[in-house]
Design an enzyme around this catalytic site. Structure first.
Site, PDB file in Angstrom:
ATOM      1  N   GLU A   1      -4.162   7.853  -3.418  1.00 43.98           N
ATOM      2  CA  GLU A   1      -3.567   6.110  -2.973  1.00 43.98           C
ATOM      3  C   GLU A   1      -3.318   5.179  -3.884  1.00 43.98           C
ATOM      4  O   GLU A   1      -4.398   4.965  -4.995  1.00 43.98           O
ATOM      5  CB  GLU A   1      -4.959   6.032  -2.327  1.00 43.98           C
ATOM      6  CG  GLU A   1      -4.608   4.507  -2.016  1.00 43.98           C
ATOM      7  CD  GLU A   1      -6.490   4.319  -0.439  1.00 43.98           C
ATOM      8  OE1 GLU A   1      -6.267   4.681   1.124  1.00 43.98           O
ATOM      9  OE2 GLU A   1      -7.307   4.565  -1.320  1.00 43.98           O
TER      10      GLU A   1
ATOM     11  N   TYR B   1       0.673  -0.706   0.171  1.00 43.55           N
ATOM     12  CA  TYR B   1      -0.054   0.110   0.005  1.00 43.55           C
ATOM     13  C   TYR B   1       1.006   0.685   0.106  1.00 43.55           C
ATOM     14  O   TYR B   1       1.846   1.122   0.539  1.00 43.55           O
ATOM     15  CB  TYR B   1      -1.083  -0.053   1.249  1.00 43.55           C
ATOM     16  CG  TYR B   1      -1.606   1.189   1.759  1.00 43.55           C
ATOM     17  CD1 TYR B   1      -2.555   1.153   0.948  1.00 43.55           C
ATOM     18  CD2 TYR B   1      -0.747   2.292   1.756  1.00 43.55           C
ATOM     19  CE1 TYR B   1      -3.952   2.761   1.162  1.00 43.55           C
ATOM     20  CE2 TYR B   1      -1.876   3.545   2.364  1.00 43.55           C
ATOM     21  CZ  TYR B   1      -3.225   3.779   2.018  1.00 43.55           C
ATOM     22  OH  TYR B   1      -3.436   5.037   1.764  1.00 43.55           O
TER      23      TYR B   1
END
Length: 386
Positions: free
Chosen positions: A196, A108
């Site tokens: 993101e 991530y």
């Protein structure tokens, strides 16, 4: 302002970040052709302005062009309700058809405005493909953050700290640092609130591929970002939101019965909170701002009062730059135009307060004047439930 995944990936590609090969489709036939071009084994991703699509059935795998077409037939026109859509169904009008990326290690990477700490944050995790909010609660040690400031940007040693935490293969290490440098600069340059990549896949050959991306831009910075502003899909906005945008009003439609007209984002949030405290539900967030005109006030009030789900309105004005008499004239002009038949609770304090009260008092309209903040909210809730 959120943008679609396919738009975000195009921006990433311009920065030199590797993304899966893909095509945008708006029909079953286009989906089938796109899948054929990509070799048949594909991922279909519903293009809606919300995260959480996978759990809502908006991401589907297909191993042939024919199956991709059948999946598209089920997705197109479907309303998806995700954990982030606020209970509202978002209609799928476009599908991003992407090549299947073989399984690999998933990580991530995110950049965000951390309002609590009043800084910017770069966030990484060795566990990609999961909701970072849930992971921060269940396994905080799996996440690392580096805080930075706009004037300095993300420093090189901070980027290296993040890369070392991820325990990246040597062949991916420099690529990750290059991605992070470009993305953090882009984040600052484009007035972003959130960037993101989840997941960022490390393929067996150590190539880093951005499999999914979310971008959220600060609405207040869009005037400086004409290229980004042009990406907004106005068809996703309600008629009320479109009208509010045209008059530079900060308006978000919600599900309650009490229309709120307030000046200042902080006071607007406090107004919504106190309405909920007393058992009511706000129908909107509406901040008319500081440099508002009488016409804009009139249009703002018309948006609220014309909303069929609104049973009562609360006007909460603390006059500083915004004069109370200007607001009062705007309210009266709008109320007479739409033949007002809903109760309106008005709290006016500050600049030209007495003149504003006089204008509203002489209008012979269903206004209730309350000075106390709590009492005004309680009355609005009571009137909305009558």
């Amino acid at each position: 302002m959120l943008i679609y995944e396919f738009q975000a990936k195009a921006l990433l590609q311009e920065l030199g970040v590797v993304i899966p090969a893909g095509h945008l489709a708006e029909t079953v036939d286009e989906t089938r052709v796109a899948a054929q071009k990509l070799g048949g084994q594909v991922i279909l991703k519903a293009q809606i302005l919300s995260g959480g699509r996978g759990k809502a059935g908006g991401i589907v795998a297909a191993d042939s062009a024919e199956k991709a077409g059948l999946a598209a037939a089920r997705l197109l026109g479907k309303k998806l309700i995700t954990a982030q859509s606020g209970g509202r169904g978002l209609v799928v009008k476009k599908i991003l058809v992407e090549e299947f990326v073989p399984p690999g290690r998933e990580i991530y990477l995110g950049l965000v405005v951390d309002r609590k700490n009043e800084k910017l944050a770069a966030i990484v995790s060795q566990q990609g493909g999961v909701e970072i909010e849930e992971l921060s609660k269940s396994c905080p040690q799996a996440i690392k953050k580096e805080y930075f400031y706009p004037e300095q940007g993300l420093l090189f040693f901070q980027a290296r700290n993040l890369a070392y935490f991820l325990d990246l293969p040597e062949a991916s290490f420099k690529t990750f640092l290059d991605y992070l440098k470009k993305l953090s600069e882009f984040f600052l340059l484009r007035d972003m609130k959130l960037l993101e990549i989840n997941p960022l896949i490390i393929k067996p050959d150590n190539l880093l591929v951005a499999a999914d991306i979310k971008m959220d831009f600060d609405d207040s910075g869009l005037a400086r970002q004409p290229e980004i502003s042009a990406l907004e899909d106005w068809s996703e906005l309600s008629p009320e939101e479109k009208k509010a945008r045209s008059f530079k009003l900060n308006y978000v439609k919600m599900e309650g019965q009490i229309g709120c007209l307030v000046n200042g984002a902080g006071l607007a949030m406090a107004t919504m909170d106190i309405i909920k405290l007393f058992g009511g539900q706000p129908a909107n967030f509406l901040d008319i701002g500081g440099g508002v005109t009488e016409e804009a006030v009139s249009q703002a009030f018309e948006i609220l009062a014309s909303d069929r789900q609104v049973k009562a309105c609360l006007v909460n004005i603390f006059g500083g730059i915004v004069r109370c008499d200007l607001v009062a004239r705007g309210l009266v002009a709008s109320a007479r135009k739409i033949d007002l038949n809903k109760p309106i609770v008005v709290r006016l304090q500050g600049t030209n307060e007495a003149e504003g009260r006089r204008i509203l008092g002489e209008a012979n309209l269903p206004f209730y004047f309350i000075n106390d903040f709590e009492q005004a909210a309680q009355l609005a809730v009571s009137l909305s439930q009558a």
